[in-house]
Design a protein around this motif. Structure first.
Motif, short mmCIF file in Angstrom:
data_model
loop_
_atom_site.label_atom_id
_atom_site.label_comp_id
_atom_site.label_asym_id
_atom_site.label_seq_id
_atom_site.Cartn_x
_atom_site.Cartn_y
_atom_site.Cartn_z
N ALA A 143 -8.76 1.08 -1.38
CA ALA A 143 -8.33 2.00 -0.47
C ALA A 143 -8.57 3.41 -0.98
N LYS A 162 3.90 2.96 10.41
CA LYS A 162 3.69 1.91 9.72
C LYS A 162 3.38 1.80 8.29
N THR A 163 2.62 2.90 7.76
CA THR A 163 2.16 3.36 6.40
C THR A 163 3.29 4.21 5.77
N ALA A 198 -4.48 -0.21 6.68
CA ALA A 198 -3.34 0.39 7.24
C ALA A 198 -3.65 1.69 6.72
N LEU A 199 -3.68 1.99 5.24
CA LEU A 199 -3.53 3.30 4.80
C LEU A 199 -4.86 4.29 5.03
N THR A 256 -4.41 5.43 8.53
CA THR A 256 -3.51 6.90 8.76
C THR A 256 -4.47 8.05 8.19
N SER A 257 -5.23 7.77 7.25
CA SER A 257 -5.99 8.93 6.68
C SER A 257 -6.82 9.27 7.60
N VAL A 306 0.51 4.12 13.67
CA VAL A 306 0.00 3.40 12.52
C VAL A 306 0.59 4.56 11.17
N GLY A 314 0.69 -0.12 -1.76
CA GLY A 314 -0.74 -0.33 -1.07
C GLY A 314 -1.71 0.32 -1.70
N TYR A 315 -1.60 1.31 -2.40
CA TYR A 315 -2.56 2.19 -3.22
C TYR A 315 -3.56 1.09 -4.06
N SER A 318 -3.59 -4.03 3.14
CA SER A 318 -2.76 -2.77 2.97
C SER A 318 -3.57 -1.74 2.69
N GLY A 329 0.56 6.88 3.55
CA GLY A 329 -0.69 6.90 4.27
C GLY A 329 -0.90 8.32 4.58
#
Length: 330
Positions: free
Chosen positions: A113, A221-222, A289-290, A293-294, A218, A108-109, A286, A226
């Motif tokens: 993102a 999920k990541t 979500a990332l 989380t951050s 979340v 996802g990176y 993606s 994340g």
């Protein structure tokens, strides 16, 4: 019971404890606000009005003689954040596929993102932390962080120009409560003293409401990716921000570290950009979500790290006497 005393023993506790309580409420009972309605729903979902009042009081508490410090600190934070995100974007473009990494720890990176997570400071979180660990002028240095809001800066960093509508009144609306409070506080010193009393009192209310925008699930999920992104945001933006605060902002680095977070509004940026530029759609799903989380990771860690940094600066004698007297107990 010494609840307040116990909370103050936790680094950044005045902000962090209510934030975690709000996140727990949102995670396990997301419909609590609408269910109870009324004033309870106002406390749970009132991030914007609570912040508006708090920004007003913060503006009223700042003396016009120190306004140069506010602008210098605020400008230092914004410029440093944007420049760091810009450099990260340029470097990432050389190594990451356009649609992002498809598998592994860094799944996802993407450039989208990374830039979205790093180019926006959580102004409310920053100001709340600095109310405890900085001067009033440092806490008020969120003024120019509104310039980062929305997808405009992210799009500029990604090389997309002219595709976003960023209306001037949005900038005005972001700073107007602060400006009105600032004007009243400087027209009447008694008003300044009156409103300034509310700045720290309102931190738990803002923290709780902000927490109610965070879903702790979340993180699951990541996965570790994340969490790692949140850590990267703190390290990659935090170090330059600390140096900029010390050598340009003339501080001790505390304000810089307090600004090394991901703004909650950044979560919306990937999809907003994808709507304008469909080629980012795959990466945006993606990235959302990332970045979310951050936001969680930095909202939890930045207050703690800032508190320890501040206490370390105290031991080194890099905190002024006024700050020592008024902030040490926080």
């Amino acid at each position: 019971m010494n609840i307040l005393k116990s909370v103050r023993k936790i680094p950044g506790g005045i902000m962090l404890v209510p934030l975690l309580l709000g996140a727990l409420v949102h995670t396990f009972t997301p419909g609590a606000g609408p269910y109870f309605g009324g004033f309870t729903n106002g406390l749970i979902s009132g991030t914007v009005p609570i912040l508006a009042v708090w920004f007003f009081c913060m503006g009223a508490s700042i003396n016009i003689k120190a306004s140069g410090t506010v602008l210098r600190k605020s400008g230092t934070i914004v410029v440093t954040k944007v420049l760091v995100a810009w450099v990260v974007g340029i470097v990432a473009m050389q190594f990451l596929p356009h649609d992002g990494i498809s598998s592994g720890l860094f799944a996802g990176y993407s450039v989208l993102a990374l830039v979205a997570a790093m180019d926006m400071t959580n102004g409310g979180l920053y100001a709340s932390i600095m109310t405890q660990y900085g001067t009033k002028e440092e806490a008020g240095a969120f003024v120019l962080t509104s310039l980062e809001s929305g997808p405009l800066v992210t799009m500029l960093i990604l090389g997309s120009t002219g595709a976003a509508v960023f209306e001037p009144q949005l900038f005005i609306g972001a700073v107007l409560p602060f400006v009105i409070g600032f004007a009243l506080g400087n027209l009447d010193s008694e008003l300044r003293e009156f409103f300034s009393r509310a700045t720290e009192t309102m931190i738990p209310f803002f923290g709780f409401a902000l927490g109610n925008t965070i879903d702790l699930a979340v993180i699951g999920k990541t996965g570790l990716g994340g969490i790692l992104l949140g850590l990267l945001v703190i390290v990659i933006t935090g170090i330059p921000l600390i140096l900029a605060d010390k050598y340009i902002g003339k501080g001790n680095g505390t304000a810089g570290l307090a600004a090394s977070s991901t703004a909650g509004a950044a979560v919306a940026n990937p999809m907003l950009i994808a709507e304008m530029k469909p080629e980012f759609l795959t990466a945006a799903q993606s990235a959302t979500a990332l970045v979310a989380t951050s936001v969680v990771v930095t909202a939890i860690l930045v207050p703690i790290l800032t508190a320890y940094w501040y206490k370390w600066q105290q031991k080194k004698g890099n905190v002024s006497g006024v700050q020592q007297d008024t902030k040490a107990s926080a």
